[in-house]
Design a protein around this motif. Structure first.
Motif, PDB file in Angstrom:
ATOM      1  N   GLY A   1       0.941  -1.225   0.133  1.00  0.00           N
ATOM      2  CA  GLY A   1       0.012   0.049  -0.036  1.00  0.00           C
ATOM      3  C   GLY A   1       0.794   1.229  -0.049  1.00  0.00           C
TER       4      GLY A   1
ATOM      5  N   GLN B   1      -7.550   3.912   2.086  1.00  0.00           N
ATOM      6  CA  GLN B   1      -7.718   2.407   1.718  1.00  0.00           C
ATOM      7  C   GLN B   1      -6.395   2.040   1.467  1.00  0.00           C
ATOM      8  N   LYS B   2      -5.480   2.843   0.737  1.00  0.00           N
ATOM      9  CA  LYS B   2      -4.201   2.595   0.296  1.00  0.00           C
ATOM     10  C   LYS B   2      -3.254   2.431   1.589  1.00  0.00           C
TER      11      LYS B   2
ATOM     12  N   ASP C   1      -4.190  -0.889   3.164  1.00  0.00           N
ATOM     13  CA  ASP C   1      -4.053  -2.034   2.591  1.00  0.00           C
ATOM     14  C   ASP C   1      -2.519  -2.235   2.898  1.00  0.00           C
TER      15      ASP C   1
END
Length: 476
Positions: A421, A427-428, A431
């Motif tokens: 990520g 979200q990144k 991740d």
């Protein structure tokens, strides 16, 4: 005042001075983590530079700890303790005044030098000042204070950053250091180790080896694993560390005699410490940024929400000390590491861009209990695993391995974070954080398995140390 009262007073002063100094040095391991977003906004810097604001401290701390212990053994432990404390205090003020990220990294490295001279001598000075009958309790309290400092780093850093500025995470050390310096001179007794010699080749080998490996790991994030500089650093670091191990077996007076690792207690607690710090430091480095960068908490809010984790040593450490006295250190340490691994796993399962605080609480509480159970008996296990004349180098070795674990943990978990990520949208960031924290949980679980090598009772560990001493003659 009777001689007994003087001895008791000296022991109390030694416990207070060494515990506060240890708290201050350990606090600076992680006090920066919750300030990283503010430092990045103020001074700039990419991921690898932010890593170095933490690793510059832990790396110089790690590679010079055993040299600091050797210098104290030869030239006077109290004298070198005050020198290390002076360097640490001055470097803290310089870090607060840093005009840019590179200057901050440089002064963090100097801070680590001061801590490396000061920290291993705290345990030696305390052990010498406390009578054997009270030593277990004193070392347990010392270990609990050190653990509390590591755990409270994010909260202290977050609160100072939000309500004052990030510079105050360094200014905090200055008045404490100025108070401790005259107290150490007046209240600590001077002591030396017999026949102590400096090991310059060993120092150069271990320093170069550790620097090469951590430098390679940190720069692999930006330059890639196949970059010639990264590969050269990793290979050269591995070769130098191999040379250090060979040197420890064959040199006449090595800074770290490798024969100590034939003792199951010494080997078990040191390897468990290295792995525990690897998993814990790397996880906290990312989680403190996740709480701010993804969930939107302020630095203080992030620190407060970690309080069930960071504040647990205050509640559990006294109980852990009693349990260690009754059942031995091994079951307490193993249970603590297992719980800490479970806590990190629970946290990893709860991580999401919209994670609620209630979903994070189980991991925080379980991890905090585990941390407290580990730290309380760890110092006593280290010091009881070797004979008195080797306690200085044993303390230096244990602290060095823990700091190496912390530096490697930040580098390794940040590598996983970047590959899966990275900085960017929530979200990144999530991740990248989830697999990194799972890795941290797995490493801490492995530490628990390694800790099973420690003999079950402290008396057993002391007996094994005596047997090792009888089997292996010490070079003159």
């Amino acid at each position: 005042m009777t001689q007994q009262a003087k001895g008791r007073s000296g022991a109390v002063w030694a416990l207070v001075i060494t515990s506060v100094a240890s708290f201050m040095a350990a606090l600076d391991n992680l006090v920066v983590t919750t300030a990283l977003p503010s430092i990045r906004e103020s001074l700039g810097g990419e991921l690898e530079e932010l890593e170095w604001t933490v690793n510059a401290y832990t790396l110089t701390f790690a590679v010079l700890l055993m040299l600091g212990a050797s210098l104290g053994d030869r030239f006077g432990r109290r004298r070198l303790f005050t020198i290390g404390l002076s360097v640490f205090t001055a470097a803290s003020a310089a870090a607060a005044l840093s005009p840019g990220i590179n200057e901050l990294i440089a002064f963090r490295a100097v801070q680590g030098v001061g801590a490396a001279i000061m920290m291993p001598l705290t345990l030696t000075l305390l052990t010498a000042a406390v009578p054997p009958a009270r030593r277990g309790a004193a070392l347990g309290l010392f270990g609990a204070v050190t653990g509390l400092a590591v755990a409270c780093g994010p909260l202290v850093g977050g609160s100072l950053t939000e309500h004052l500025s990030w510079q105050w995470i360094f200014w905090l050390n200055v008045p404490i250091g100025l108070i401790l310096l005259p107290l150490a001179r007046l209240r600590l007794a001077e002591s030396y180790a017999p026949d102590s010699r400096l090991d310059i080749p060993g120092t150069l080998l271990v320093s170069g080896g550790l620097f090469g490996i951590v430098y390679g790991l940190v720069n692999a994030n930006s330059d890639g694993w196949t970059d010639p500089t990264v590969l050269t650093a990793l290979i050269a670091g591995g070769v130098l560390l191999g040379g250090f191990i060979y040197h420890g077996f064959h040199a006449k007076n090595p800074m770290l005699p490798m024969r100590l690792f034939r003792n199951r207690a010494f080997f078990g607690i040191n390897m468990a410490s290295l792995l525990m710090f690897l998993g814990m430091f790397g996880s906290i480095f990312l989680l403190s940024q996740f709480l701010q960068g993804v969930l939107g908490y302020s630095p203080t809010q992030a620190g407060l929400r970690m309080l069930p984790w960071t504040g647990m040593p205050l509640l559990v450490a006294p109980i852990a000390g009693v349990l260690a006295d009754r059942f031995g250190g091994r079951p307490v340490v193993v249970t603590g590491l297992a719980l800490q691994a479970v806590g990190l796993g629970l946290f990893a399962m709860a991580l999401a861009p919209d994670a609620s605080y209630a979903s994070q609480l189980p991991g925080l509480i379980v991890g905090g209990v585990g941390m407290a159970l580990y730290f309380a008996p760890a110092a006593s296990l280290v010091m009881s695993s070797v004979r008195p004349g080797e306690q200085g180098i044993a303390s230096g070795a244990n602290n060095a391995l823990r700091e190496v674990g912390g530096a490697l943990g930040i580098a390794l978990l940040a590598t996983v974070f970047s590959s899966q990520g990275g900085y960017g949208p929530p979200q990144k960031f999530t991740d990248g954080t989830v697999p990194a924290v799972w890795l941290g949980a797995g490493v801490v679980a492995l530490a628990g398995l390694v800790a099973l090598m420690i003999p079950g009772r402290r008396s057993t560990s002391a007996q094994e140390a005596e047997q090792t001493e009888a089997r292996v003659p010490v070079s003159a």
